[in-house]
Design an enzyme around this catalytic site. Structure first.
Site, mmCIF file in Angstrom:
data_model
loop_
_atom_site.group_PDB
_atom_site.id
_atom_site.type_symbol
_atom_site.label_atom_id
_atom_site.label_comp_id
_atom_site.label_asym_id
_atom_site.label_seq_id
_atom_site.Cartn_x
_atom_site.Cartn_y
_atom_site.Cartn_z
ATOM 1 N N PRO A 9 15.207 -10.410 31.711
ATOM 2 C CA PRO A 9 14.558 -8.910 31.972
ATOM 3 C C PRO A 9 15.032 -8.289 33.228
ATOM 4 O O PRO A 9 14.938 -8.880 34.308
ATOM 5 C CB PRO A 9 12.568 -10.462 32.692
ATOM 6 C CG PRO A 9 14.061 -11.618 33.144
ATOM 7 C CD PRO A 9 14.964 -11.384 32.691
ATOM 8 N N ASN A 10 14.333 -6.859 32.773
ATOM 9 C CA ASN A 10 14.792 -5.851 33.902
ATOM 10 C C ASN A 10 16.161 -5.332 33.793
ATOM 11 O O ASN A 10 16.350 -4.890 35.075
ATOM 12 C CB ASN A 10 13.987 -5.767 34.726
ATOM 13 C CG ASN A 10 12.896 -6.536 35.199
ATOM 14 O OD1 ASN A 10 11.827 -6.086 34.403
ATOM 15 N ND2 ASN A 10 12.110 -7.046 35.950
ATOM 16 N N ARG A 17 17.006 0.273 38.248
ATOM 17 C CA ARG A 17 16.237 -0.379 39.963
ATOM 18 C C ARG A 17 16.992 -0.334 40.784
ATOM 19 O O ARG A 17 18.232 -1.170 41.124
ATOM 20 C CB ARG A 17 16.335 -1.854 38.526
ATOM 21 C CG ARG A 17 15.957 -2.986 39.032
ATOM 22 C CD ARG A 17 15.760 -3.969 38.563
ATOM 23 N NE ARG A 17 15.469 -5.000 39.480
ATOM 24 C CZ ARG A 17 15.766 -6.498 39.138
ATOM 25 N NH1 ARG A 17 16.728 -6.831 38.289
ATOM 26 N NH2 ARG A 17 14.836 -7.962 39.797
ATOM 27 N N TYR A 22 21.783 -3.281 43.355
ATOM 28 C CA TYR A 22 22.265 -3.004 41.874
ATOM 29 C C TYR A 22 23.322 -2.762 41.640
ATOM 30 O O TYR A 22 24.042 -2.191 40.289
ATOM 31 C CB TYR A 22 21.217 -3.382 40.521
ATOM 32 C CG TYR A 22 20.670 -4.102 40.328
ATOM 33 C CD1 TYR A 22 21.138 -5.465 40.159
ATOM 34 C CD2 TYR A 22 18.995 -4.801 40.869
ATOM 35 C CE1 TYR A 22 20.233 -6.717 40.518
ATOM 36 C CE2 TYR A 22 18.490 -5.841 41.218
ATOM 37 C CZ TYR A 22 18.840 -6.960 41.153
ATOM 38 O OH TYR A 22 17.987 -8.133 41.424
ATOM 39 N N ASN A 71 24.003 -13.835 32.072
ATOM 40 C CA ASN A 71 22.536 -13.282 33.482
ATOM 41 C C ASN A 71 20.690 -13.434 33.459
ATOM 42 O O ASN A 71 20.406 -12.094 33.026
ATOM 43 C CB ASN A 71 22.979 -12.008 33.579
ATOM 44 C CG ASN A 71 22.419 -11.368 35.388
ATOM 45 O OD1 ASN A 71 21.227 -12.585 35.786
ATOM 46 N ND2 ASN A 71 22.483 -10.958 36.008
ATOM 47 N N ALA A 74 15.100 -12.828 36.309
ATOM 48 C CA ALA A 74 14.923 -13.920 36.803
ATOM 49 C C ALA A 74 14.053 -15.159 36.513
ATOM 50 O O ALA A 74 13.677 -16.346 37.155
ATOM 51 C CB ALA A 74 13.483 -13.525 37.258
ATOM 52 N N GLU A 95 27.348 -18.969 34.462
ATOM 53 C CA GLU A 95 26.001 -18.068 35.018
ATOM 54 C C GLU A 95 26.309 -17.183 35.842
ATOM 55 O O GLU A 95 27.450 -17.146 37.147
ATOM 56 C CB GLU A 95 24.797 -19.188 35.316
ATOM 57 C CG GLU A 95 23.884 -18.737 36.030
ATOM 58 C CD GLU A 95 22.966 -19.683 37.158
ATOM 59 O OE1 GLU A 95 22.404 -19.218 37.919
ATOM 60 O OE2 GLU A 95 23.462 -20.915 36.944
ATOM 61 N N HIS A 97 25.311 -13.109 38.292
ATOM 62 C CA HIS A 97 24.625 -12.491 38.703
ATOM 63 C C HIS A 97 25.146 -11.365 39.719
ATOM 64 O O HIS A 97 26.264 -11.653 40.171
ATOM 65 C CB HIS A 97 23.528 -13.784 40.212
ATOM 66 C CG HIS A 97 22.626 -14.278 39.464
ATOM 67 N ND1 HIS A 97 21.560 -14.475 38.681
ATOM 68 C CD2 HIS A 97 22.882 -16.230 39.006
ATOM 69 C CE1 HIS A 97 21.401 -15.336 38.200
ATOM 70 N NE2 HIS A 97 21.602 -16.206 38.006
ATOM 71 N N ARG A 104 19.271 -13.552 49.353
ATOM 72 C CA ARG A 104 18.005 -12.480 49.031
ATOM 73 C C ARG A 104 17.128 -13.655 49.246
ATOM 74 O O ARG A 104 16.929 -14.843 50.034
ATOM 75 C CB ARG A 104 17.743 -12.565 47.715
ATOM 76 C CG ARG A 104 19.130 -11.487 47.379
ATOM 77 C CD ARG A 104 18.934 -10.770 45.875
ATOM 78 N NE ARG A 104 18.002 -10.093 45.231
ATOM 79 C CZ ARG A 104 17.510 -9.353 44.145
ATOM 80 N NH1 ARG A 104 18.160 -9.868 43.014
ATOM 81 N NH2 ARG A 104 16.127 -9.203 44.574
#
Length: 138
Positions: A9-10, A17, A22, A71, A74, A95, A97, A104
């Site tokens: 998502p996103n 964003r 990012y 990735n 969330a 995985e 990111h 964070r």
């Protein structure tokens, strides 16, 4: 070799964003550069904001790809279902990111994917995907 990159998502908003986290590049622009850089590999890309679609795509990728770079964004921190599907398939999953999730918010320190992934790469910006591809080539 066939590798599937899956974004959650996103991540379709990359380029606009939170550019401080990012960057300014869209994922489509970056993906085209990856395809040029790794022309000997068949790279495919899928993005969805919907958890069930991500799970279905991972199920479909099993036995069709040599590796998956995921990735889950969330959903990394909330989706037991995505963690379970990675455990259920034979195709190895890395995985990734873009940001260092440990630098964070505290809720981003938990991953339901990591225990079942072949490995985890985070915090190297978009280069995290490139590093994951290299891991499959080794």
């Amino acid at each position: 070799m066939k590798i599937l990159l899956i974004n959650g998502p996103n991540l379709n908003l990359l380029g606009k964003r939170e550019p401080g986290i990012y960057g300014n590049q869209t994922f489509e622009e970056y993906f085209a550069a990856l395809q040029n850089q790794f022309s000997e590999i068949e790279l495919s890309y899928f993005q969805s904001n919907i958890e069930g679609e991500l799970i279905t795509k991972i199920q479909e990728a099993d036995d069709s790809f040599d590796g998956i770079i995921l990735n889950a964004a969330a959903y990394t921190h909330t989706s037991i279902g995505i963690g379970d599907v990675i455990k259920a398939i034979q195709t190895p999953v890395i995985e990734v990111h873009i940001s260092n999730t440990f630098g964070r918010e505290e809720f981003r320190h938990q991953s339901y994917i990591s225990p079942n992934a072949k490995g985890v790469i985070l915090g190297f910006g978009m280069q995290s995907y490139e590093l994951a591809i290299h891991s499959f080539l080794k």
